[in-house]
Design a protein around this motif. Sequence first.
Motif, PDB file in Angstrom:
ATOM      1  N   ARG A   1      39.843  43.854  33.876  1.00 15.00           N
ATOM      2  CA  ARG A   1      39.236  42.802  33.070  1.00 15.00           C
ATOM      3  C   ARG A   1      38.885  41.602  33.942  1.00 15.00           C
ATOM      4  O   ARG A   1      37.839  40.996  33.792  1.00 15.00           O
ATOM      5  N   THR A   2      39.763  41.284  34.889  1.00 18.23           N
ATOM      6  CA  THR A   2      39.487  40.157  35.785  1.00 18.23           C
ATOM      7  C   THR A   2      38.300  40.472  36.676  1.00 18.23           C
ATOM      8  O   THR A   2      37.440  39.615  36.911  1.00 18.23           O
TER       9      THR A   2
ATOM     10  N   SER B   1      35.444  44.928  23.714  1.00 17.85           N
ATOM     11  CA  SER B   1      35.194  44.697  25.137  1.00 17.85           C
ATOM     12  C   SER B   1      36.510  44.669  25.899  1.00 17.85           C
ATOM     13  O   SER B   1      37.286  43.746  25.796  1.00 17.85           O
ATOM     14  N   SER B   2      36.734  45.670  26.657  1.00 14.33           N
ATOM     15  CA  SER B   2      37.889  45.847  27.536  1.00 14.33           C
ATOM     16  C   SER B   2      39.221  45.515  26.881  1.00 14.33           C
ATOM     17  O   SER B   2      40.085  44.930  27.502  1.00 14.33           O
TER      18      SER B   2
ATOM     19  N   ARG C   1      32.868  37.061  22.072  1.00 12.68           N
ATOM     20  CA  ARG C   1      33.413  38.268  22.670  1.00 12.68           C
ATOM     21  C   ARG C   1      32.867  39.469  21.919  1.00 12.68           C
ATOM     22  O   ARG C   1      32.900  39.522  20.699  1.00 12.68           O
TER      23      ARG C   1
ATOM     24  N   ARG D   1      30.587  39.381  35.987  1.00 10.65           N
ATOM     25  CA  ARG D   1      29.694  38.703  35.038  1.00 10.65           C
ATOM     26  C   ARG D   1      29.408  37.279  35.494  1.00 10.65           C
ATOM     27  O   ARG D   1      28.294  36.781  35.358  1.00 10.65           O
ATOM     28  N   THR D   2      30.410  36.630  36.041  1.00  9.11           N
ATOM     29  CA  THR D   2      30.200  35.257  36.507  1.00  9.11           C
ATOM     30  C   THR D   2      29.245  35.231  37.692  1.00  9.11           C
ATOM     31  O   THR D   2      28.396  34.345  37.789  1.00  9.11           O
TER      32      THR D   2
ATOM     33  N   ARG E   1      35.130  40.178  34.628  1.00 11.47           N
ATOM     34  CA  ARG E   1      34.795  38.779  34.385  1.00 11.47           C
ATOM     35  C   ARG E   1      34.196  38.141  35.645  1.00 11.47           C
ATOM     36  O   ARG E   1      33.228  37.383  35.577  1.00 11.47           O
TER      37      ARG E   1
END
Length: 102
Positions: free
Chosen positions: A88-89, A79-80, A75, A95-96, A92
């Motif tokens: 944040r979700t 970061s957030s 991490r 990024r995925t 994520r």
Amino acid sequence: MTVSFRTGRYLVALLWHTAPYVVLGMFISSFVYAVFVVQLTASFKEELQQVLTAAQQCAPSDPANAADAEQVKGRAPGSSDHASPIRRTEARAERTLEHPPP
């Protein structure tokens, strides 16, 4: 309903003879309740002391190092940490989608 004088005297005598036992029972039950509350308070005090002792053992030994928390692996710093859970979700998920797992 009418009560005859004889029945009334009987009920008053019955009340007179049972009242001491009722009062004595109330005093005994109050005493037993007070003893129970004192024992319960003592046990709560012991449990609280054990919990506080365990919490003190978990505390960092050096308070100066308490502010320097270890960084979680994988991490980036900062970061957030202050972002809302929804953002944040979303980050994520983006990024995925950009870098799918192998």
